[in-house]
Design a protein around this motif. Structure first.
Motif, PDB file in Angstrom:
ATOM      1  N   ASP A  65     -26.100  24.314 -55.938  1.00 23.98           N
ATOM      2  CA  ASP A  65     -25.939  25.734 -55.642  1.00 23.98           C
ATOM      3  C   ASP A  65     -27.032  26.135 -54.645  1.00 23.98           C
ATOM      4  OD1 ASP A  65     -25.233  28.391 -55.677  1.00 23.98           O
ATOM      5  OD2 ASP A  65     -26.063  28.803 -57.685  1.00 23.98           O
ATOM      6  N   PRO A  66     -26.662  26.502 -53.398  1.00 28.23           N
ATOM      7  CA  PRO A  66     -25.300  26.719 -52.908  1.00 28.23           C
ATOM      8  C   PRO A  66     -24.586  25.409 -52.596  1.00 28.23           C
ATOM      9  CG  PRO A  66     -26.845  27.087 -51.132  1.00 28.23           C
ATOM     10  CD  PRO A  66     -27.670  26.850 -52.366  1.00 28.23           C
ATOM     11  N   ARG A  71     -14.534  25.977 -43.917  1.00 29.00           N
ATOM     12  CA  ARG A  71     -13.219  26.617 -43.842  1.00 29.00           C
ATOM     13  C   ARG A  71     -12.433  25.907 -42.747  1.00 29.00           C
ATOM     14  NH1 ARG A  71     -14.674  32.533 -42.505  1.00 29.00           N
ATOM     15  NH2 ARG A  71     -12.704  32.241 -41.408  1.00 29.00           N
ATOM     16  N   GLN A 206     -20.549  26.292 -44.166  1.00 31.18           N
ATOM     17  CA  GLN A 206     -21.119  27.511 -44.734  1.00 31.18           C
ATOM     18  C   GLN A 206     -21.715  27.228 -46.106  1.00 31.18           C
ATOM     19  OE1 GLN A 206     -17.710  30.120 -44.878  1.00 31.18           O
ATOM     20  NE2 GLN A 206     -17.705  30.473 -42.669  1.00 31.18           N
ATOM     21  N   ARG A 207     -22.768  27.978 -46.450  1.00 27.77           N
ATOM     22  CA  ARG A 207     -23.361  27.898 -47.778  1.00 27.77           C
ATOM     23  C   ARG A 207     -22.634  28.895 -48.683  1.00 27.77           C
ATOM     24  NH1 ARG A 207     -27.490  28.746 -44.095  1.00 27.77           N
ATOM     25  NH2 ARG A 207     -28.913  26.998 -43.716  1.00 27.77           N
ATOM     26  N   TRP A 208     -21.981  28.370 -49.673  1.00 27.52           N
ATOM     27  CA  TRP A 208     -21.279  29.239 -50.626  1.00 27.52           C
ATOM     28  C   TRP A 208     -22.013  29.213 -51.967  1.00 27.52           C
ATOM     29  CZ3 TRP A 208     -15.240  29.259 -50.834  1.00 27.52           C
ATOM     30  CH2 TRP A 208     -14.728  29.647 -49.588  1.00 27.52           C
ATOM     31  N   MET A 212     -18.671  31.078 -56.453  1.00 24.76           N
ATOM     32  CA  MET A 212     -17.587  31.346 -55.507  1.00 24.76           C
ATOM     33  C   MET A 212     -16.816  30.070 -55.190  1.00 24.76           C
ATOM     34  SD  MET A 212     -18.095  33.031 -51.740  1.00 24.76           S
ATOM     35  CE  MET A 212     -16.868  32.889 -50.435  1.00 24.76           C
ATOM     36  N   PHE A 213     -17.548  28.986 -54.969  1.00 20.22           N
ATOM     37  CA  PHE A 213     -16.923  27.698 -54.688  1.00 20.22           C
ATOM     38  C   PHE A 213     -16.063  27.233 -55.863  1.00 20.22           C
ATOM     39  CE2 PHE A 213     -17.264  23.040 -55.214  1.00 20.22           C
ATOM     40  CZ  PHE A 213     -16.580  22.627 -54.084  1.00 20.22           C
ATOM     41  N   ARG A 216     -12.672  29.063 -56.240  1.00 21.84           N
ATOM     42  CA  ARG A 216     -11.641  28.638 -55.282  1.00 21.84           C
ATOM     43  C   ARG A 216     -11.144  27.238 -55.611  1.00 21.84           C
ATOM     44  NH1 ARG A 216      -8.380  30.356 -52.945  1.00 21.84           N
ATOM     45  NH2 ARG A 216      -8.569  29.894 -50.733  1.00 21.84           N
TER      46      ARG A 216
END
Length: 248
Positions: A65-66, A71, A206-208, A212-213, A216
């Motif tokens: 994390d992250p 995308r 991107q750092r998610w 959130m990751f 999805r």
């Protein structure tokens, strides 16, 4: 939160602890032990977890994390690189040289790493997943020569990237661009890139936040998709086309 990683049960179908329980130090370490059987690996990826360990270590399972994520509609290729692509004669295929791609990824030196984390056991385990239609390679060829590639695991409409390599400058960029462009056409929105490094950031990763990751991932792995070799479905993609296909 536990201050030690969980010890996995010996049964290959034993559940993983929730990824949200991973340690902060070292970042993302969740569990120790188990095996690399297909059922264990697929259960791990479905939960946003991946194996990462060196020869001589116990099996270590991670969910940092992250999380680094591409995308598929937001890959960045520099203008100069795009100009070079338009003159390229390279061709991109899928699942025609899986073992060779994994071997190249294992043999390439990595900055800050002493040796490879792609052990013989890892190579064998992902080979089994590949032959079962779960693991895939993207291969970049200059004529008959393999000049770049990547491999990873597909579940539902989620692709979990494992490693990539370049034997010629730009080989790995072409591989990830080809994968992103193709997955975007198929309606797959994300590629997991696992752990941050500067190269991935330059390509638009991107750092998610982990939460959130995971949200999805848990949606996307449930979407029905064929479990099969990708050679025919992917086809042959001229690298020159990627100068215009890749999102930004």
């Amino acid at each position: 939160m536990s201050q030690r990683p969980f010890l996995l049960a010996p049964e290959s179908d034993a559940p993983f602890p929730p990824a949200e329980l991973a340690l902060r130090q070292p970042d993302g370490l969740l569990a120790v032990g188990g095996d690399l059987s297909p059922s264990r690996l697929l259960n791990a990826y479905r939960g946003g977890i991946f194996p990462w360990f060196s020869e001589g270590q116990p099996l270590l399972w991670w969910s940092p994390d992250p999380r680094m994520v591409f995308r598929t509609d937001h890959l960045h290729l520099a203008s100069r690189f795009r100009r070079g692509l338009r003159r390229s004669s390279w061709r991109v295929h899928a699942d025609t040289a899986f073992d060779a791609v994994v071997a190249e990824c294992a043999s390439r030196p990595r900055p800050g790493q002493d040796g490879t984390w792609i052990t013989d056991a890892m190579r064998e385990a992902y080979g089994v997943l590949h032959r079962a239609g779960h693991a895939h390679s993207i291969e970049v060829f200059d004529g008959a020569r393999l000049v770049g590639g990547l491999y990873g695991v597909a579940i539902g409409r989620m692709f979990f990237g494992e490693s990539m390599f370049s034997a010629e400058s730009g080989g790995s960029k072409v591989a990830i661009a080809a994968l992103a462009a193709t997955l975007r056409e198929w309606g797959w929105p994300l590629i997991d890139a696992q752990v941050e490094n500067p190269h991935l950031l330059t390509l638009g990763a991107q750092r998610w936040p982990r939460g959130m990751f995971l949200e999805r991932v848990r949606e996307l792995v449930q979407v029905p998709e064929p479990v099969a070799n990708w050679t025919a479905r992917f086809g042959e993609l001229p690298a020159a086309r990627l100068a215009d296909l890749s999102g930004d």
